[in-house]
Scaffold this active site. Structure first.
Site, PDB file in Angstrom:
ATOM      1  CB  ILE A 164     -21.210 -75.750 -14.192  1.00 53.12           C
ATOM      2  CG1 ILE A 164     -20.020 -75.367 -15.425  1.00 53.12           C
ATOM      3  CG2 ILE A 164     -21.313 -77.312 -13.876  1.00 53.12           C
ATOM      4  CD1 ILE A 164     -18.751 -76.154 -14.868  1.00 53.12           C
ATOM      5  CB  ALA A 176      -7.294 -70.826  -7.206  1.00 52.57           C
ATOM      6  CE1 TYR A 229      -8.605 -74.339 -13.390  1.00 57.42           C
ATOM      7  CE2 TYR A 229      -7.525 -76.472 -12.726  1.00 57.42           C
ATOM      8  CZ  TYR A 229      -8.851 -75.916 -12.603  1.00 57.42           C
ATOM      9  OH  TYR A 229      -9.642 -76.240 -11.891  1.00 57.42           O
ATOM     10  CE  LYS A 232     -12.006 -78.009 -10.043  1.00 54.86           C
ATOM     11  NZ  LYS A 232     -12.603 -77.975  -9.768  1.00 54.86           N
TER      12      LYS A 232
HETATM   13  P1  NAD Z   1     -19.466 -71.102 -10.209  1.00 51.88           P
HETATM   14  O1  NAD Z   1     -18.721 -69.232  -9.947  1.00 51.88           O
HETATM   15  O2  NAD Z   1     -20.823 -70.411 -11.064  1.00 51.88           O
HETATM   16  O3  NAD Z   1     -19.263 -71.635  -9.101  1.00 51.88           O
HETATM   17  C1  NAD Z   1     -18.566 -72.136  -7.883  1.00 51.88           C
HETATM   18  C2  NAD Z   1     -19.230 -71.942  -7.158  1.00 51.88           C
HETATM   19  O4  NAD Z   1     -18.575 -72.154  -5.593  1.00 51.88           O
HETATM   20  C3  NAD Z   1     -20.119 -70.346  -6.417  1.00 51.88           C
HETATM   21  O5  NAD Z   1     -20.863 -70.472  -6.949  1.00 51.88           O
HETATM   22  C4  NAD Z   1     -19.185 -70.241  -5.120  1.00 51.88           C
HETATM   23  O6  NAD Z   1     -20.493 -69.357  -4.626  1.00 51.88           O
HETATM   24  C5  NAD Z   1     -19.307 -71.617  -5.038  1.00 51.88           C
HETATM   25  N1  NAD Z   1     -17.960 -71.345  -3.615  1.00 51.88           N
HETATM   26  C6  NAD Z   1     -16.684 -71.254  -3.933  1.00 51.88           C
HETATM   27  N2  NAD Z   1     -16.500 -70.603  -2.451  1.00 51.88           N
HETATM   28  C7  NAD Z   1     -17.676 -70.991  -1.287  1.00 51.88           C
HETATM   29  C8  NAD Z   1     -17.270 -71.819  -0.115  1.00 51.88           C
HETATM   30  N3  NAD Z   1     -16.609 -70.835   0.904  1.00 51.88           N
HETATM   31  N4  NAD Z   1     -18.878 -71.705   0.576  1.00 51.88           N
HETATM   32  C9  NAD Z   1     -19.724 -72.647  -0.685  1.00 51.88           C
HETATM   33  N5  NAD Z   1     -19.686 -71.982  -1.777  1.00 51.88           N
HETATM   34  C10 NAD Z   1     -18.534 -71.497  -2.175  1.00 51.88           C
HETATM   35  O7  NAD Z   1     -18.183 -70.996 -11.647  1.00 51.88           O
HETATM   36  P2  NAD Z   1     -18.333 -72.605 -12.277  1.00 51.88           P
HETATM   37  O8  NAD Z   1     -17.415 -72.469 -13.395  1.00 51.88           O
HETATM   38  O9  NAD Z   1     -19.511 -73.454 -12.142  1.00 51.88           O
HETATM   39  O10 NAD Z   1     -17.378 -73.820 -11.370  1.00 51.88           O
HETATM   40  C11 NAD Z   1     -18.542 -75.289 -11.371  1.00 51.88           C
HETATM   41  C12 NAD Z   1     -17.255 -76.257 -10.477  1.00 51.88           C
HETATM   42  O11 NAD Z   1     -17.167 -76.364 -12.210  1.00 51.88           O
HETATM   43  C13 NAD Z   1     -15.882 -75.822 -10.062  1.00 51.88           C
HETATM   44  O12 NAD Z   1     -15.517 -76.730  -9.768  1.00 51.88           O
HETATM   45  C14 NAD Z   1     -15.148 -75.730 -11.360  1.00 51.88           C
HETATM   46  O13 NAD Z   1     -13.609 -76.076 -10.978  1.00 51.88           O
HETATM   47  C15 NAD Z   1     -15.396 -76.470 -12.101  1.00 51.88           C
HETATM   48  N6  NAD Z   1     -15.293 -76.370 -13.696  1.00 51.88           N
HETATM   49  C16 NAD Z   1     -15.029 -75.082 -14.084  1.00 51.88           C
HETATM   50  C17 NAD Z   1     -14.959 -75.062 -16.018  1.00 51.88           C
HETATM   51  C18 NAD Z   1     -14.994 -74.204 -15.941  1.00 51.88           C
HETATM   52  O14 NAD Z   1     -14.512 -73.968 -16.789  1.00 51.88           O
HETATM   53  N7  NAD Z   1     -16.289 -72.995 -15.796  1.00 51.88           N
HETATM   54  C19 NAD Z   1     -14.890 -76.695 -16.024  1.00 51.88           C
HETATM   55  C20 NAD Z   1     -14.247 -77.195 -15.682  1.00 51.88           C
HETATM   56  C21 NAD Z   1     -14.318 -77.880 -14.346  1.00 51.88           C
HETATM   57  O1  0WE Z   2     -11.884 -74.433 -12.114  1.00 55.25           O
HETATM   58  C1  0WE Z   2     -12.202 -73.750 -13.030  1.00 55.25           C
HETATM   59  C2  0WE Z   2     -12.158 -71.879 -12.387  1.00 55.25           C
HETATM   60  C3  0WE Z   2     -11.787 -71.755 -10.716  1.00 55.25           C
HETATM   61  C4  0WE Z   2     -11.780 -70.982 -10.385  1.00 55.25           C
HETATM   62  C5  0WE Z   2     -12.158 -69.954 -10.725  1.00 55.25           C
HETATM   63  C6  0WE Z   2     -11.796 -68.378 -10.200  1.00 55.25           C
HETATM   64  C7  0WE Z   2     -11.737 -66.902 -10.722  1.00 55.25           C
HETATM   65  C8  0WE Z   2     -12.740 -66.235  -9.709  1.00 55.25           C
HETATM   66  C9  0WE Z   2     -11.384 -70.296  -8.939  1.00 55.25           C
HETATM   67  N1  0WE Z   2     -11.418 -69.432  -8.137  1.00 55.25           N
HETATM   68  C10 0WE Z   2     -10.924 -68.454  -8.600  1.00 55.25           C
HETATM   69  N2  0WE Z   2     -11.394 -67.526  -8.248  1.00 55.25           N
HETATM   70  C11 0WE Z   2     -11.245 -66.327  -8.672  1.00 55.25           C
HETATM   71  O2  0WE Z   2     -10.969 -64.762  -7.786  1.00 55.25           O
HETATM   72  N3  0WE Z   2     -11.803 -73.755 -14.138  1.00 55.25           N
HETATM   73  C12 0WE Z   2     -11.887 -75.032 -15.141  1.00 55.25           C
HETATM   74  C13 0WE Z   2     -12.169 -72.875 -15.364  1.00 55.25           C
HETATM   75  C14 0WE Z   2     -10.433 -72.531 -15.781  1.00 55.25           C
HETATM   76  O3  0WE Z   2     -10.233 -71.013 -15.091  1.00 55.25           O
HETATM   77  C15 0WE Z   2      -9.192 -71.408 -15.696  1.00 55.25           C
HETATM   78  C16 0WE Z   2      -8.112 -71.774 -16.352  1.00 55.25           C
HETATM   79  C17 0WE Z   2      -9.981 -72.516 -16.539  1.00 55.25           C
HETATM   80  C18 0WE Z   2     -10.630 -73.292 -17.847  1.00 55.25           C
HETATM   81  C19 0WE Z   2      -7.352 -70.385 -14.637  1.00 55.25           C
HETATM   82  C20 0WE Z   2      -6.612 -70.255 -15.743  1.00 55.25           C
HETATM   83  C21 0WE Z   2      -6.647 -71.147 -16.730  1.00 55.25           C
HETATM   84  C22 0WE Z   2      -7.329 -71.601 -17.459  1.00 55.25           C
END
Ligand code: NAD
Ligand code: 0WE
Length: 257
Positions: free
Chosen positions: A18, A93, A154, A161
């Protein structure tokens, strides 16, 4: 809308992140960007991405480490002198914490790691950065509706969150007088690398799209556009909020069909 603003982007891992979509929108709208990344694994991608999006600096920063956070802010200030915006797009997580019923998988260590990376890291960044943030600056983080509603699997991420969203209100409350605004974007599900590792994510995504007012899922670009608004002066009256970019999903009651 963000011309000339110096914005630090934290949480870029690959092109599906994102944070990548947010950075692209910010770059297109004239912002100067700097990037931090978690570890060496991401270095090559980040450097390429940075060179294609304004050639800003890149810096390694493990957010579980206080001195890394301090060094990130120090080197950002060395580069720019001040900071106009921060994007925090980070969540983690341990995989076993977000698979199954919470009572079967939650552990003290899993809870601590999840809250440390997914919530405290935003507080830690703001704690270090706020003295250098300008009048009319803005910080944003990414959250998910699992903070408000018990979402299958989740689990402890939802608890973290909820803590993150509360931290947005506390920092907004005290930093507001310095001209610093703090908000979060609650995004609908997007297929990023983090999300694709989650079992059943594809099914969830298609059901979510069908059950959303706009009758489809949102895109990372739509999150990027909302982020640019929140980082710009167009949102000068908005702080402490959770802004939903989820196609309206959150306004619906449970369907009994
Ligand atoms: P992503 O994996 O591309 O981004 C997660 C980032 O967290 C990665 O760049 C990773 O390097 C970084 N990270 C994790 N541990 C770290 C650490 N110890 N130090 C520094 N960086 C660290 O995935 P994403 O989906 O783009 O997630 C970005 C944000 O958006 C997160 O907060 C996620 O919860 C939130 N989000 C995601 C979704 C979805 O459906 N993908 C929906 C709502 C919110
Ligand atoms: O915030 C998130 C994902 C965050 C995330 C994803 C991973 C996958 C790999 C955090 N930690 C980890 N650890 C790993 O080892 N989202 C909002 C996307 C997401 O994650 C879910 C969802 C949705 C939506 C997990 C369970 C149910 C729904």
């Amino acid at each position: 809308m963000v011309e000339g603003k110096k914005i630090l982007v934290v949480g870029l891992a690959n092109k599906y992140s994102i944070a990548a979509a947010i950075a692209e929108t910010l770059h297109k709208n004239g912002a100067t960007l700097g990037f931090s990344y978690q570890n060496e694994r991401f270095e090559k991608f980040i450097n390429e991405f940075a060179s294609q999006n304004g050639n800003g600096f890149t810096k390694i920063c493990d957010l579980s480490n206080d001195s890394d956070i301090k060094e990130l802010i120090t080197s950002t200030v060395k580069e720019w002198g001040e900071i106009d915006g921060i994007v925090h797009s980070v969540g983690f997580a341990p995989a076993e914490q977000i698979s199954g019923n919470i009572e079967d998988c939650i552990t003290r260590e899993g809870f601590q790691i999840t809250h440390d990376i997914s919530s405290y890291s935003f507080s830690g960044l703001l704690k270090e950065a706020h003295p250098y943030m300008t009048e009319n600056s803005s910080a944003i983080t990414l959250t998910y509706i699992g903070s408000q509603e018990a979402t299958p699997n989740y689990n402890v991420m939802g608890m973290a969150k909820a803590s993150l969203e509360a931290s947005v209100r506390y920092f907004a409350s005290t930093l507001g007088a310095k001209g610093i605004r703090v908000n979060s974007i609650s995004a609908g599900p997007i297929k990023t690398l983090a999300a694709s590792g989650i079992k059943g994510f594809k099914t969830m995504l298609s059901k979510h799209g069908e059950n959303t007012p706009i009758a489809r899922n949102i895109t990372a670009t739509e999150v990027g556009n909302a982020a640019a608004f929140l980082l710009s002066d167009l949102s000068s009256g908005i702080t402490g909020q959770t802004i939903y970019v989820d196609g309206g999903y959150n306004i619906q009651a449970t369907s009994f069909d």
